[in-house]
Enzyme design. Structure first.
Site, PDB file in Angstrom:
ATOM      1  N   GLY A 132       2.629   5.840  -2.990  1.00 14.52           N
ATOM      2  CA  GLY A 132       3.784   6.520  -3.427  1.00 14.52           C
ATOM      3  C   GLY A 132       3.538   6.923  -4.867  1.00 14.52           C
ATOM      4  N   TRP A 157       0.642  -1.259   0.108  1.00 13.08           N
ATOM      5  CA  TRP A 157      -0.137   0.119   0.117  1.00 13.08           C
ATOM      6  C   TRP A 157       0.769   1.207   0.007  1.00 13.08           C
ATOM      7  CZ3 TRP A 157      -4.227  -1.662  -1.905  1.00 13.08           C
ATOM      8  CH2 TRP A 157      -4.553  -2.773  -1.490  1.00 13.08           C
ATOM      9  N   ASP A 158       1.869   1.266   0.791  1.00 16.63           N
ATOM     10  CA  ASP A 158       2.732   2.470   0.641  1.00 16.63           C
ATOM     11  C   ASP A 158       3.350   2.484  -0.752  1.00 16.63           C
ATOM     12  OD1 ASP A 158       3.094   3.055   3.206  1.00 16.63           O
ATOM     13  OD2 ASP A 158       4.688   1.738   3.844  1.00 16.63           O
ATOM     14  N   LEU A 159       3.810   1.381  -1.452  1.00 15.47           N
ATOM     15  CA  LEU A 159       4.281   1.624  -2.661  1.00 15.47           C
ATOM     16  C   LEU A 159       3.346   2.095  -3.604  1.00 15.47           C
ATOM     17  CD1 LEU A 159       6.292  -1.812  -2.535  1.00 15.47           C
ATOM     18  CD2 LEU A 159       7.359   0.636  -2.300  1.00 15.47           C
TER      19      LEU A 159
END
Lengths: 412, 412
Positions: free
Chosen positions: B168, B163-165
């Site tokens: 981003g 999810w971070d990726l």
């Protein structure tokens, strides 16, 4: 839809996750996105999950807000038609996304003869042009090897096609970057992205390649622990499982304080001769830390501490299934302005997400449902390919194109 | 770096994965990206994995090609400085990315008083402004619940912060979309993205929310099987594990043909009364299909079939650890033009990835390493904040800013 990209026209020839997602995100930001498919539907037309009716929820989810044209691409007329649509004039058009990799008439070289400043973003499997999917890229690069319980021998693949999702978002940003460049320099271009390269670059960005080359120890499985600092799942007295984070200094000290485990943590630090303020020490001593914290959670129900955790700014969550999340988490329903309840014929009624980014210059609008296959065939032939009514009728009669409405009208 | 975004200047105040990744991707596409940090380094300065020296490979990976300025943001002068840098003039500047959520002087409302057309993209934890990280969002939405072996009881979190990726990458596309809008309408804006909303929207896009609402059966764990069609891992005679895909009709028929299992598959179809050409039937009968295919793989070494699989266009891969992948897969080293071997002081020598997208209008260039903390402090104070040498010296003397060079010079 937010209308940030209003006026932009993107054509998409795609299947599966990444490129359909890219087109859908552009549509939800306000671009006009035309997806073309074979008359019988694309490779992803029946992709799971399915609605009780048998129709694909997956397809409906990834094609929201697009226009659909159904074309027989094996016929020369069909190929000419797609070429016309992809290369149609317009300052904010000439933008093409694909992962179909059709050689010849659908090459950048060929298409750009009809529009010199065409921008085409192609997603491939790997850089050699071989087919790869999320399910093959992920094992090849080691993520399943480091996923799963510590005592589990075999690799564990995640249920989330993360690389597809990341690649799809990169297709969006690459398209926007290339369009920005065209606006300044008047030049179109081809952008190529390989799914495997996206994954390989990403694990490099996260430091995993440097780690593998420079350190002797292989990063092994760590269950549900947060890697490199502290974060762990616990079972509570009510049977619910929670995830609790002690990554930053503030999160860590907050967690220790609220669980009243300060003295035990001090004793652990003394016994081990190490400073728990160092995130790497928390990682090394995670099992010991967990042994200290586990009884606290085992003695409490989630309801006993939820409010105080939230008030104290503890970073935590409850493990749920998707069904449980939809039922209990207001962020997954209409209480969240990102979601709207939609009745979709052939699918049913459920909360449908719009754009996750909220742009202050334009109010968020409701997500539009996916089209029926070929729903906009006539409109696109007229407005984009600029064909006359006679020409359009001929294409339908020859079976080069199809639309649900036209078929119904002919039968009537 | 590809220079597609040459001329654009982005300021980044961030920590951890998503926003640093966003800035890094922009830098690798050619933007000038200025990351500001506290003088003691950001919250992610020591994030794992670490090099043998103890320096963060993670930080180095996510800050490649950026300029670094170190500022005491607790001092009013430091805050004024950041304000000047974020709102500095320039048609292609005034672009600010953050996840720091500092109230007051770093609000959009305040900053945009100094530059009315400022674009600021803020990543939050959830839409309520509560802190959330990948490790808490993922369990809350059900992915670990459906990940892991079929007979495993507990949820399994992936080692990849997906999810971070994804978030981003959405920060990048949102910034580019907002900048495109500014160019046309002259208006800046604030873009807000919540990590949890990104995840919630994405599982919606994939059809999982519709599935949870409309279907009685909960999507359970399915080990390493490809969901909804056929794809499975097998152990070969050499002990290696491979992943093999039969998702499309072509992949499926190719797999059956090359393993010579056509007659057995026909018998399975007859016995079950179901048509294996339907991907959902292959999913329902995946265990029976696997029983038919497993002996074929168990009797062969990977080397026995690798070439014929590749020639026949079978979609497959070998399960590896990251170490094995780096050692054996040429796509993860210099044979892949995306990677360059870099010697990085304090880290070591290993293959470093550039931009995963290849833009035909600009040749791919080598990735630039991450800066030292504060490496560009003087340069940024002069060129961007437009301070005089005297003013710069005063800031250093007061400890408002720092740089490794200036400190060294003062000590000499």
């Amino acid at each position: 839809m937010t209308r940030i990209l209003k006026g932009m026209r993107v054509v998409e020839g795609s299947a599966f996750v990444a490129v359909p997602l890219a087109g859908m995100q552009l549509a939800q930001m306000g671009a006009e996105v035309i997806r073309f498919d074979r008359i019988e539907g694309g490779l992803d037309a029946g992709r799971w999950p399915l609605a009780p009716s048998g129709r694909s929820l997956f397809w409906a989810g990834l094609n929201k807000g697009k226009k659909s044209i159904a074309v027989n691409m094996r016929s020369p007329e069909g190929q000419e038609l797609i070429t016309r649509i992809v290369t149609a004039p317009g300052e904010d058009a000439g933008l093409f996304l694909t992962n179909l990799r059709v050689r010849g008439w659908m090459d950048y070289e060929t298409l750009s003869q009809y529009r010199r400043d065409l921008i085409m973003v192609t997603l491939m499997g790997d850089r050699h042009g071989r087919p790869q999917v999320d399910y093959t890229v992920n094992p090849a690069l080691g993520i399943p090897d480091m996923t799963g319980p510590e005592d589990h021998d075999a690799p564990v693949a995640s249920a989330l096609p993360a690389w597809d999702l990341i690649a799809g978002n990169m297709v969006v940003s690459s398209l926007l970057a290339a369009e920005r460049y065209r606006l300044r320099h008047g030049e179109g271009q081809e952008v190529e992205i390989a799914l495997k390269d996206v994954a390989a670059a990403t694990i490099g960005h996260l430091g995993m390649i440097g780690d593998a080359v420079l350190n002797d120890e292989e990063r092994g499985k760590a269950g549900n622990s947060l890697y490199g600092a502290y974060g762990q799942d616990f079972i509570c007295a009510c049977g619910q499982r929670v995830m609790v984070i002690g990554l930053t200094a503030r999160q860590w000290s907050g967690l220790v304080k609220i669980t009243g485990t300060g003295r035990q943590m001090e004793m652990l630090a003394k016994r081990s001769g190490r400073d728990l303020r160092d995130e790497g020490v928390r990682w090394a001593l995670r099992h010991e830390i967990t042994d200290i914290l586990a009884p606290w959670f085992a003695a409490r129900r989630v309801g006993d501490f939820a409010d105080s955790f939230d008030k104290a700014g503890v970073t935590w969550s409850i493990f749920r299934s998707v069904k449980e999340a939809v039922r209990h988490d207001p962020d997954l329903g209409e209480a969240n302005p990102m979601f709207s309840m939609l009745d979709q014929p052939g699918l049913g009624r459920f909360p449908v997400p719009g754009c996750a980014a909220e742009f202050s210059a334009r109010a968020r609008t409701k997500p539009a449902p996916a089209p029926d296959l070929g729903e906009h065939t006539e409109e696109i032939l007229g407005d984009v390919a600029r064909l006359s009514d006679t020409e359009i009728s001929q294409l339908f009669d020859k079976g080069v194109v199809e639309s649900p409405r036209y078929t119904a009208r002919s039968a009537a």
